[in-house]
Write an enzyme that holds these catalytic residues in place. Structure first.
Site: not given
Length: 314
Positions: A92-94, A96
């Site tokens: 997951l993106d930082k 998110t």
């Protein structure tokens, strides 16, 4: 946003065990375990945490070795008897938040990586986006096209463009505020490219995710700030649920679909309340489902699974 990895990479980038040397968390509430069984652990990832990838050990500083996720994973190993550090099978993106799967063994890492590669894993996100009801021509739709990647940025590209990749996102408007230009969208990720959801929201729907200063504006509209407190440096994109195949050891129907729903963060629910937007009950409560049926306070004996999560307090 979730990325996908092939089975061969389970021993490489996607299969690198999460340890204090490749995870960095910012100060704040540590990630909590939502669900655990004999093969997987699903965490509720907080914002600002790097969930996959390596960091430069010389530049990260001494605090990296004391990252909160490192201690959480250490605790999971002791509590549930995990013999080695869990393996990430997606990312997951930082910024998110939400459901993040870890495999307890390398064999499960390979199996789950194969499910990601073949699109057997179903991923649903909730996003607060900057735009009212009039922003959207319909209540739902499918974004289908290609994304191009250059110098760390992602943009809409042509399918014939060298290096571009196809990207598909289904979207649905769940609610729009009647007091500010803000809407709640449910997003179904059919492909898992870098920044896919953020780019599709900002450049196709023209409704960037709240807090996305990379593809939109980091400063919320005045109407939003007048009614609610929006934390700085906060991306309101949440990995709401993740669904994948698990297998019973015996019986006529060994394969079943397991879905884990991560409760929304408290600040997300507060903004929705302040903006007079109703949230789906399952999104607030979270929970675990077997073949679409909620398991209420029960174990899943077929895989020795149990729900550990609690709704976020607001």
């Amino acid at each position: 946003m979730a990325g996908k990895y092939g089975a061969k990479k389970a021993l490489g980038q996607a299969g690198r065990a999460i340890t204090s040397s490749n995870v960095l968390a910012r100060p704040g509430k540590p990630p909590s375990a939502l669900y655990v069984d004999r093969g997987v652990i699903v965490l509720n990832k907080p914002p600002g945490l790097v969930s996959q990838g390596s960091l430069n050990t010389k530049s990260a500083g001494p605090s990296r070795a004391r990252s909160e996720l490192h201690f959480v994973i250490d605790g999971l190993r002791r509590k549930y008897g995990v013999e080695s550090d869990p393996f990430p099978v997606h990312r997951l993106d930082k910024g998110t938040t939400g459901a993040l799967i870890l495999a307890r063994t390398i064999s499960l890492a390979r199996e789950l990586s194969q499910q990601f590669r073949t699109h057997a894993v179903e991923k649903t996100y909730l996003a607060l986006v900057r735009g009212g009801a009039k922003t959207f021509p319909t209540k739902e739709g499918l974004i289908s096209g290609a994304l191009s990647f250059e110098n760390g940025r992602v943009r809409i590209g042509a399918e014939t463009e060298p290096g571009s990749k196809p990207a598909r996102t289904a979207w649905e408007v769940l609610a729009s505020s009647d007091v500010a230009p803000l809407s709640l969208l449910r997003l179904h990720l059919h492909t898992g490219l870098k920044h896919q959801l953020r780019v599709h929201m900002a450049h196709v729907l023209k409704a960037p995710v709240l807090g996305d200063g990379f593809y939109g504006s980091a400063v919320p509209a005045e109407q939003i700030l007048a009614r609610s407190r929006v934390p700085a440096d906060r991306l309101f994109l949440h990995s709401s649920s993740i669904s994948f195949w698990r297998y019973r050891r015996e019986g006529p129907r060994k394969r079943f679909r397991l879905t884990v729903t991560a409760p929304l963060p408290a600040d997300f629910t507060v903004i929705c309340r302040d903006m007079r937007m109703q949230l789906p009950e399952d999104a607030v409560r979270g929970g675990v489902f077997v073949d679409g049926v909620r398991i209420e306070g029960e174990e899943i004996p077929d895989v020795e699974g149990r729900w550990l999560g609690e709704p976020s307090s607001s």
